[in-house]
Write an enzyme that holds these catalytic residues in place. Structure first.
Site, PDB file in Angstrom:
ATOM      1  N   THR A  10       0.745  -1.213  -0.536  1.00 17.11           N
ATOM      2  CA  THR A  10       0.141   0.048  -0.118  1.00 17.11           C
ATOM      3  C   THR A  10       1.027   1.527   0.334  1.00 17.11           C
ATOM      4  N   GLY A  11       1.849   1.166   0.453  1.00 19.55           N
ATOM      5  CA  GLY A  11       3.443   2.894  -0.082  1.00 19.55           C
ATOM      6  C   GLY A  11       3.888   2.715  -1.242  1.00 19.55           C
ATOM      7  N   GLN A  12       3.783   3.646  -1.547  1.00 23.93           N
ATOM      8  CA  GLN A  12       5.041   4.415  -2.933  1.00 23.93           C
ATOM      9  C   GLN A  12       5.083   3.614  -3.365  1.00 23.93           C
ATOM     10  N   ASP A  61       1.106  -8.327   9.277  1.00 26.53           N
ATOM     11  CA  ASP A  61       1.790  -7.359   9.563  1.00 26.53           C
ATOM     12  C   ASP A  61       3.255  -7.857  10.099  1.00 26.53           C
ATOM     13  N   LEU A  83       9.288  -4.359   1.830  1.00 21.99           N
ATOM     14  CA  LEU A  83       8.792  -3.312   1.404  1.00 21.99           C
ATOM     15  C   LEU A  83       8.129  -2.278   2.553  1.00 21.99           C
ATOM     16  N   GLN A  86       7.992   1.292   8.597  1.00 24.31           N
ATOM     17  CA  GLN A  86       7.702   2.403   9.888  1.00 24.31           C
ATOM     18  C   GLN A  86       9.504   3.365   8.881  1.00 24.31           C
ATOM     19  N   SER A  87       8.573   3.933   8.170  1.00 20.75           N
ATOM     20  CA  SER A  87       9.360   4.967   7.139  1.00 20.75           C
ATOM     21  C   SER A  87       9.882   6.132   7.074  1.00 20.75           C
ATOM     22  N   SER A 128      18.560   1.205   2.383  1.00 22.39           N
ATOM     23  CA  SER A 128      18.403   2.596   2.530  1.00 22.39           C
ATOM     24  C   SER A 128      19.525   3.384   2.301  1.00 22.39           C
ATOM     25  N   GLU A 130      19.573   5.809   4.073  1.00 23.38           N
ATOM     26  CA  GLU A 130      19.895   6.442   5.372  1.00 23.38           C
ATOM     27  C   GLU A 130      20.692   5.196   6.500  1.00 23.38           C
ATOM     28  N   TYR A 152      15.371   4.921  13.082  1.00 22.90           N
ATOM     29  CA  TYR A 152      15.101   4.323  11.289  1.00 22.90           C
ATOM     30  C   TYR A 152      16.400   3.620  11.160  1.00 22.90           C
ATOM     31  N   ARG A 187       4.027   9.891  -3.335  1.00 21.84           N
ATOM     32  CA  ARG A 187       4.529   9.683  -1.644  1.00 21.84           C
ATOM     33  C   ARG A 187       4.136  10.909  -0.657  1.00 21.84           C
TER      34      ARG A 187
HETATM   35  P1  NAP Z   1       5.993   4.120   2.161  1.00 20.40           P
HETATM   36  O1  NAP Z   1       5.216   4.716   1.789  1.00 20.40           O
HETATM   37  O2  NAP Z   1       6.582   4.728   4.090  1.00 20.40           O
HETATM   38  O3  NAP Z   1       5.179   1.951   2.456  1.00 20.40           O
HETATM   39  C1  NAP Z   1       5.254   1.195   3.827  1.00 20.40           C
HETATM   40  C2  NAP Z   1       4.656   0.733   3.322  1.00 20.40           C
HETATM   41  O4  NAP Z   1       4.856  -0.618   4.291  1.00 20.40           O
HETATM   42  C3  NAP Z   1       2.923   0.460   3.391  1.00 20.40           C
HETATM   43  O5  NAP Z   1       2.718  -0.809   2.742  1.00 20.40           O
HETATM   44  C4  NAP Z   1       2.982   0.640   4.800  1.00 20.40           C
HETATM   45  O6  NAP Z   1       1.542   0.219   5.170  1.00 20.40           O
HETATM   46  C5  NAP Z   1       3.985  -0.817   5.710  1.00 20.40           C
HETATM   47  N1  NAP Z   1       4.269  -1.296   6.736  1.00 20.40           N
HETATM   48  C6  NAP Z   1       4.141  -0.366   8.062  1.00 20.40           C
HETATM   49  N2  NAP Z   1       4.001  -1.176   9.214  1.00 20.40           N
HETATM   50  C7  NAP Z   1       4.109  -2.247   8.763  1.00 20.40           C
HETATM   51  C8  NAP Z   1       3.779  -3.087   9.275  1.00 20.40           C
HETATM   52  N3  NAP Z   1       3.571  -3.995  10.642  1.00 20.40           N
HETATM   53  N4  NAP Z   1       3.307  -4.481   9.001  1.00 20.40           N
HETATM   54  C9  NAP Z   1       2.939  -4.727   7.289  1.00 20.40           C
HETATM   55  N5  NAP Z   1       3.268  -3.135   6.988  1.00 20.40           N
HETATM   56  C10 NAP Z   1       3.823  -2.038   6.988  1.00 20.40           C
HETATM   57  O7  NAP Z   1       7.443   3.585   2.046  1.00 20.40           O
HETATM   58  P2  NAP Z   1       8.008   3.729   1.371  1.00 20.40           P
HETATM   59  O8  NAP Z   1       8.971   5.396   0.534  1.00 20.40           O
HETATM   60  O9  NAP Z   1       6.824   2.756  -0.535  1.00 20.40           O
HETATM   61  O10 NAP Z   1       9.332   2.945   0.840  1.00 20.40           O
HETATM   62  C11 NAP Z   1       9.328   1.161   0.640  1.00 20.40           C
HETATM   63  C12 NAP Z   1      11.175   0.599   1.955  1.00 20.40           C
HETATM   64  O11 NAP Z   1      11.088   1.358   1.216  1.00 20.40           O
HETATM   65  C13 NAP Z   1      10.402   1.245   2.866  1.00 20.40           C
HETATM   66  O12 NAP Z   1      10.958  -0.080   3.555  1.00 20.40           O
HETATM   67  C14 NAP Z   1      11.763   2.341   3.118  1.00 20.40           C
HETATM   68  O13 NAP Z   1      11.682   2.098   4.493  1.00 20.40           O
HETATM   69  C15 NAP Z   1      12.578   1.682   1.563  1.00 20.40           C
HETATM   70  N6  NAP Z   1      13.371   3.126   1.578  1.00 20.40           N
HETATM   71  C16 NAP Z   1      12.843   4.122   0.902  1.00 20.40           C
HETATM   72  C17 NAP Z   1      13.001   4.774   0.731  1.00 20.40           C
HETATM   73  C18 NAP Z   1      12.381   6.312  -0.173  1.00 20.40           C
HETATM   74  O14 NAP Z   1      13.268   7.526  -0.163  1.00 20.40           O
HETATM   75  N7  NAP Z   1      11.633   6.339  -0.585  1.00 20.40           N
HETATM   76  C19 NAP Z   1      14.257   4.981   0.627  1.00 20.40           C
HETATM   77  C20 NAP Z   1      15.301   3.775   0.735  1.00 20.40           C
HETATM   78  C21 NAP Z   1      14.232   2.727   1.275  1.00 20.40           C
HETATM   79  P3  NAP Z   1       0.157   0.490   5.854  1.00 20.40           P
HETATM   80  O15 NAP Z   1      -0.043   1.562   4.159  1.00 20.40           O
HETATM   81  O16 NAP Z   1      -0.817   0.145   6.429  1.00 20.40           O
HETATM   82  O17 NAP Z   1       0.682   2.203   6.427  1.00 20.40           O
HETATM   83  O1  G4F Z   2      12.070  14.073   2.927  1.00 28.69           O
HETATM   84  P1  G4F Z   2      12.365  13.282   4.336  1.00 28.69           P
HETATM   85  O2  G4F Z   2      11.479  12.970   5.218  1.00 28.69           O
HETATM   86  O3  G4F Z   2      13.456  11.821   3.705  1.00 28.69           O
HETATM   87  P2  G4F Z   2      15.057  11.112   4.434  1.00 28.69           P
HETATM   88  O4  G4F Z   2      14.605  11.618   6.089  1.00 28.69           O
HETATM   89  O5  G4F Z   2      16.181  11.484   3.638  1.00 28.69           O
HETATM   90  O6  G4F Z   2      14.219   9.863   4.224  1.00 28.69           O
HETATM   91  C1  G4F Z   2      13.567   8.822   3.370  1.00 28.69           C
HETATM   92  O7  G4F Z   2      14.205   8.773   2.399  1.00 28.69           O
HETATM   93  C2  G4F Z   2      15.628   7.991   3.086  1.00 28.69           C
HETATM   94  C3  G4F Z   2      16.500   6.714   1.874  1.00 28.69           C
HETATM   95  O8  G4F Z   2      17.286   7.876   2.105  1.00 28.69           O
HETATM   96  C4  G4F Z   2      13.923   6.399   3.460  1.00 28.69           C
HETATM   97  F1  G4F Z   2      14.729   5.764   3.694  1.00 28.69           F
HETATM   98  C5  G4F Z   2      13.073   6.878   3.848  1.00 28.69           C
HETATM   99  O9  G4F Z   2      12.153   5.895   4.144  1.00 28.69           O
HETATM  100  C6  G4F Z   2      12.309   8.456   3.864  1.00 28.69           C
HETATM  101  O10 G4F Z   2      12.002   7.699   2.541  1.00 28.69           O
HETATM  102  O11 G4F Z   2      13.176  14.676   4.518  1.00 28.69           O
HETATM  103  C7  G4F Z   2      14.747  14.835   3.754  1.00 28.69           C
HETATM  104  C8  G4F Z   2      15.104  15.662   4.281  1.00 28.69           C
HETATM  105  C9  G4F Z   2      15.808  15.690   5.496  1.00 28.69           C
HETATM  106  O12 G4F Z   2      16.987  16.387   6.149  1.00 28.69           O
HETATM  107  C10 G4F Z   2      15.123  16.540   7.001  1.00 28.69           C
HETATM  108  O13 G4F Z   2      15.105  16.982   7.449  1.00 28.69           O
HETATM  109  O14 G4F Z   2      14.507  16.930   4.654  1.00 28.69           O
HETATM  110  C11 G4F Z   2      14.706  17.532   5.643  1.00 28.69           C
HETATM  111  N1  G4F Z   2      13.388  18.597   5.988  1.00 28.69           N
HETATM  112  C12 G4F Z   2      13.044  20.202   5.871  1.00 28.69           C
HETATM  113  N2  G4F Z   2      12.149  20.127   6.330  1.00 28.69           N
HETATM  114  C13 G4F Z   2      11.816  18.084   6.399  1.00 28.69           C
HETATM  115  C14 G4F Z   2      10.688  18.980   6.315  1.00 28.69           C
HETATM  116  N3  G4F Z   2      11.832  17.143   5.744  1.00 28.69           N
HETATM  117  C15 G4F Z   2      10.272  16.190   6.449  1.00 28.69           C
HETATM  118  N4  G4F Z   2       9.820  15.356   6.337  1.00 28.69           N
HETATM  119  N5  G4F Z   2       9.149  17.722   6.067  1.00 28.69           N
HETATM  120  C16 G4F Z   2       9.794  18.963   6.954  1.00 28.69           C
HETATM  121  O15 G4F Z   2       9.366  20.134   6.641  1.00 28.69           O
END
Ligand code: NAP
Ligand code: G4F
Length: 338
Positions: A10-12, A61, A83, A86-87, A128, A130, A152, A187
């Site tokens: 259900t996530g991005q 879960d 995927l 708690q992201s 990630s 991160e 995280y 997103r």
């Molecule tokens: P997202 O939009 O936050 O989606 C997270 C997904 O995890 C949702 O489907 C959520 O379900 C599910 N989830 C959360 N807690 C759960 C639980 N306890 N049991 C089962 N499902 C659960 O994240 P995303 O951006 O698509 O990212 C996908 C993965 O890549 C994540 O692991 C994230 O940490 C990792 N990642 C993301 C990025 C990025 O930039 N997007 C970069 C590096 C790594 P609900 O809809 O029910 O909340």
């Molecule tokens: O968009 P962010 O919350 O993403 P962040 O922290 O980089 O994490 C995302 O990318 C990771 C990959 O490196 C994933 F693993 C993780 O699951 C997630 O998808 O914040 C990006 C930057 C940070 O430095 C934050 O401090 O933006 C800065 N920021 C500034 N103002 C903000 C804000 N971030 C958020 N969320 N909200 C603000 O108002």
């Protein structure tokens, strides 16, 4: 027909990956959490009925190992994409234990479910950038040491190493994609790029006048989620499992994202963006920039959407979203249609 299991469907990323796998002829099984609302299926709502028929949603879960054991046994997937997480990095400071249970131990729960099933499964772990945190070299590649800066990030390091450990210990086909930030119109609204694109659209439509943000100096390597899910699939098509950095190789600050987003709609960001300490973090990741040469050489993967195109795509989508979902009332207020 091959079956792929996606946690976090259900996530991005889950939504883009489902579309890709269905296009490739897979049956897709997605793990969903029980919720009192069905709102959390919104990223799958646009799929046409014939596509939806190829997706099975199954309650489970990441913190409930028995549910994962049951799902692996029932559907016998040949590929599992983990995927679920708690992201949100800032939320992980507020819910550190929960985050480590879902994002860290959750991956181990799935690996155990696969291991005890004795089935041939290729496993993808969503690692990630991160994990690099307080970066020890730039740009970051597969050899760069991890130095996570949040609960995280620490949880993702655990999930990463336990995935590698199960590969080395049990010969499992486990691969970790160390993905740098990737964004899209799907997103979550509390990540900075989407917060900006939605904020810009609301300001343009005069629903809001200000956008409150935290650290504008942070730099990220932002790509398009649709490109990145392709890399996940490619990793599981390789004979040998391995770990790969997926990134664009370009880094931009939050300030630059603001400038590009506001100027795309002919506005000056400095007139609308204000700083709010509420959005800063106890420890920050200042700068991320990835080197995806290994993925380019071994997977033949490269990003298709660049920074400017990404900003434009997100702002245009949010402008259409705001126009569709908010309506003007003669009293002078604009109210959400939802
Ligand atoms: P997202 O939009 O936050 O989606 C997270 C997904 O995890 C949702 O489907 C959520 O379900 C599910 N989830 C959360 N807690 C759960 C639980 N306890 N049991 C089962 N499902 C659960 O994240 P995303 O951006 O698509 O990212 C996908 C993965 O890549 C994540 O692991 C994230 O940490 C990792 N990642 C993301 C990025 C990025 O930039 N997007 C970069 C590096 C790594 P609900 O809809 O029910 O909340
Ligand atoms: O968009 P962010 O919350 O993403 P962040 O922290 O980089 O994490 C995302 O990318 C990771 C990959 O490196 C994933 F693993 C993780 O699951 C997630 O998808 O914040 C990006 C930057 C940070 O430095 C934050 O401090 O933006 C800065 N920021 C500034 N103002 C903000 C804000 N971030 C958020 N969320 N909200 C603000 O108002």
């Amino acid at each position: 027909m091959k079956t792929a299991l996606i946690t976090g469907i259900t996530g991005q990323d889950g939504s883009y990956l489902s579309e890709l796998l269905i296009e490739k002829g897979y049956r897709v099984v997605g793990v969903v959490r029980r919720s009192s609302s069905i709102e959390n299926r919104s990223r799958l709502d646009h799929l046409p009925p014939e596509t939806r028929k190829q997706i099975i949603l199954q309650y489970g879960d990441m913190t409930d190992a028995s549910s994962l054991v049951g799902i692996i046994k029932k559907y016998e997937p040949c590929e599992v994409y983990n995927l679920a997480a708690q992201s949100h990095v800032k939320v992980s400071f507020e819910q550190p234990i929960y985050t480590s249970e879902v994002t860290g131990v959750g991956a181990l729960n799935m690996l155990e479910a696969i291991r005890i099933s004795d089935q041939e499964v290729k496993f993808y772990q969503a690692s990630s950038s991160e994990q690099f945190g307080k970066v020890e070299a730039s740009p970051q590649n597969e050899q760069t040491p991890f130095h996570p800066r949040s609960p995280y990030g620490v949880s993702k390091v655990f999930a990463h190493w336990i995935t590698v450990n199960y590969r080395e210990s049990y010969g499992m086909h486990n691969s970790c994609g160390i993905l740098f930030n990737h964004e899209s119109p799907r997103r979550g609204e509390n990540f900075v790029t989407r917060k900006i694109s939605l904020g810009v659209a609301k300001i343009k439509e005069e629903i809001d006048n200000k956008l409150f943000l935290g650290n504008l100096d942070a730099k990220r390597d932002w790509g398009f989620a649709g490109d990145y899910v392709e890399a996940m699939w490619l990793m599981l098509q390789q004979k040998q499992p391995d770990d790969y950095v997926i990134a664009t190789g370009e880094s931009h600050s939050v300030r630059e994202f603001c400038e590009a987003a506001f100027s795309h709609l002919g506005m000056d960001w400095e007139k609308h963006v204000e700083s709010d300490q509420a959005y800063t973090r106890p420890a920050e990741v200042d700068m991320l920039c990835g080197d995806a040469s290994k993925a380019r050489q071994k997977l033949g993967w490269k990003p298709k959407v660049n920074f400017k195109e990404l900003v434009k795509m997100m702002v245009d989508a949010d402008l259409a979203f705001v126009k569709d979902n908010f309506t003007y009332k003669h009293s002078g207020f604009r109210l959400s249609k939802r």
